[in-house]
Write an enzyme that holds these catalytic residues in place. Sequence first.
Site, PDB file in Angstrom:
ATOM      1  N   PRO A  90       1.065  -1.631   0.193  1.00  0.00           N
ATOM      2  CA  PRO A  90       0.324  -0.099  -0.254  1.00  0.00           C
ATOM      3  C   PRO A  90       0.686   0.879  -0.153  1.00  0.00           C
ATOM      4  O   PRO A  90       0.712   2.655  -0.686  1.00  0.00           O
ATOM      5  CB  PRO A  90      -0.982  -0.236   0.933  1.00  0.00           C
ATOM      6  CG  PRO A  90      -0.347  -1.162   1.538  1.00  0.00           C
ATOM      7  CD  PRO A  90       0.508  -2.408   1.581  1.00  0.00           C
ATOM      8  N   GLU A 117       2.293  -7.482   8.775  1.00  0.00           N
ATOM      9  CA  GLU A 117       2.789  -6.376   9.008  1.00  0.00           C
ATOM     10  C   GLU A 117       2.691  -5.403   7.793  1.00  0.00           C
ATOM     11  O   GLU A 117       3.272  -4.091   7.787  1.00  0.00           O
ATOM     12  CB  GLU A 117       3.263  -6.037  10.061  1.00  0.00           C
ATOM     13  CG  GLU A 117       1.755  -5.847  11.129  1.00  0.00           C
ATOM     14  CD  GLU A 117       0.477  -5.400  10.465  1.00  0.00           C
ATOM     15  OE1 GLU A 117       1.053  -3.724  11.023  1.00  0.00           O
ATOM     16  OE2 GLU A 117      -0.098  -5.464  11.430  1.00  0.00           O
ATOM     17  N   ARG A 155      -4.155  -8.281 -20.562  1.00  0.00           N
ATOM     18  CA  ARG A 155      -4.654  -7.731 -21.368  1.00  0.00           C
ATOM     19  C   ARG A 155      -4.337  -6.581 -23.208  1.00  0.00           C
ATOM     20  O   ARG A 155      -4.956  -6.417 -23.373  1.00  0.00           O
ATOM     21  CB  ARG A 155      -6.536  -7.106 -21.074  1.00  0.00           C
ATOM     22  CG  ARG A 155      -6.101  -5.969 -20.452  1.00  0.00           C
ATOM     23  CD  ARG A 155      -7.564  -5.690 -19.502  1.00  0.00           C
ATOM     24  NE  ARG A 155      -8.338  -6.101 -20.014  1.00  0.00           N
ATOM     25  CZ  ARG A 155      -9.068  -5.247 -21.079  1.00  0.00           C
ATOM     26  NH1 ARG A 155      -8.004  -4.062 -20.393  1.00  0.00           N
ATOM     27  NH2 ARG A 155     -10.455  -5.588 -21.809  1.00  0.00           N
ATOM     28  N   ASP A 170     -10.642   0.757 -24.541  1.00  0.00           N
ATOM     29  CA  ASP A 170     -10.975   0.783 -23.578  1.00  0.00           C
ATOM     30  C   ASP A 170     -11.635   2.665 -21.879  1.00  0.00           C
ATOM     31  O   ASP A 170     -10.352   3.461 -22.741  1.00  0.00           O
ATOM     32  CB  ASP A 170      -9.737   0.398 -22.444  1.00  0.00           C
ATOM     33  CG  ASP A 170      -9.886  -1.400 -22.576  1.00  0.00           C
ATOM     34  OD1 ASP A 170     -10.900  -1.975 -22.482  1.00  0.00           O
ATOM     35  OD2 ASP A 170      -8.795  -1.986 -22.027  1.00  0.00           O
TER      36      ASP A 170
HETATM   37  N1  ADE Z   1      -0.668  -5.194  -0.192  1.00  0.00           N
HETATM   38  C1  ADE Z   1      -1.686  -4.455   1.071  1.00  0.00           C
HETATM   39  N2  ADE Z   1      -2.729  -3.381   0.236  1.00  0.00           N
HETATM   40  C2  ADE Z   1      -2.509  -3.678  -1.060  1.00  0.00           C
HETATM   41  C3  ADE Z   1      -2.274  -2.608  -1.347  1.00  0.00           C
HETATM   42  N3  ADE Z   1      -3.534  -1.300  -1.649  1.00  0.00           N
HETATM   43  N4  ADE Z   1      -1.930  -2.594  -2.912  1.00  0.00           N
HETATM   44  C4  ADE Z   1      -0.948  -3.493  -3.206  1.00  0.00           C
HETATM   45  N5  ADE Z   1      -0.983  -4.426  -1.930  1.00  0.00           N
HETATM   46  C5  ADE Z   1      -1.184  -4.154  -1.067  1.00  0.00           C
END
Ligand code: ADE
Length: 246
Positions: A90, A117, A155, A170
């Site tokens: 994230p 974590e 794709r 697209d």
């Molecule tokens: N792992 C946990 N959350 C994630 C996300 N939003 N994007 C990529 N990998 C992740």
Amino acid sequence: MRIDILCLFPEMFISPLNQSIIKRAKERGLVDIVIHNIRDYTHDKHHTVDDYPYGGGSGMVLKPEPIFEAAEEIKQQIGISEMPVILLTPQGRLFNQQVAQELAHHAQLMLICGHYEGVDERVREHLATDEISIGDYVLSGGELAAMVTIDAMARLIPGALGSPTSAASDSYKDGLLEYPQYTRPEVYRDWSVPSILLSGNHGKIAQWQHHQAILRTANRRPDLIKKVNLSAKEKKWISENLLSLK
Ligand code: ADE
């Protein structure tokens, strides 16, 4: 294109990577996806992949050794020392159609799926060459994120889609959302297909589709329309028509 995935839950990939367009791309030899279980690269009796975080805190952290060993062994097997190694996290740069296009050009990719974590920071510092997030939310692991990126990339590989023009129209291709699509029947429950689409006038149809695409983008994604190069005529047309949207 060859994609190696390092993860803790290989079974998660079985169905999504064996359906529809990805399945076809694999069958046509356009993409080869190899899944590796990080646990297979541990050396202790319990196949330990995680440990407590230094400094305390909740949750577990993925250990660096099995991830480095897996990546190094795969690179050796393929016979290349350098390749893009993407950590799904994230904290990565936000994935979008442009990033999908950029990644689809590589002949080899390695994707590392974190879990728990997080992943020991040394993986990010000394192994990963890129970090990608699929959105501002936290998944329980990188596996789903890896599937999303692979689907979007596959794709785009020439020959993966049924029609070579499908990817070209697209949403996001030109920074615009796609125009509305209709199919038979011509009238369904009193709701008619816009008559222009039945006119057979290809020039007028293309213009209608383009107008719909810019109007839809302006209405739903003002952030995207700001980045599109619109003519003065198009801008005027949008401002006149935005109000009439339901
Ligand atoms: N792992 C946990 N959350 C994630 C996300 N939003 N994007 C990529 N990998 C992740």
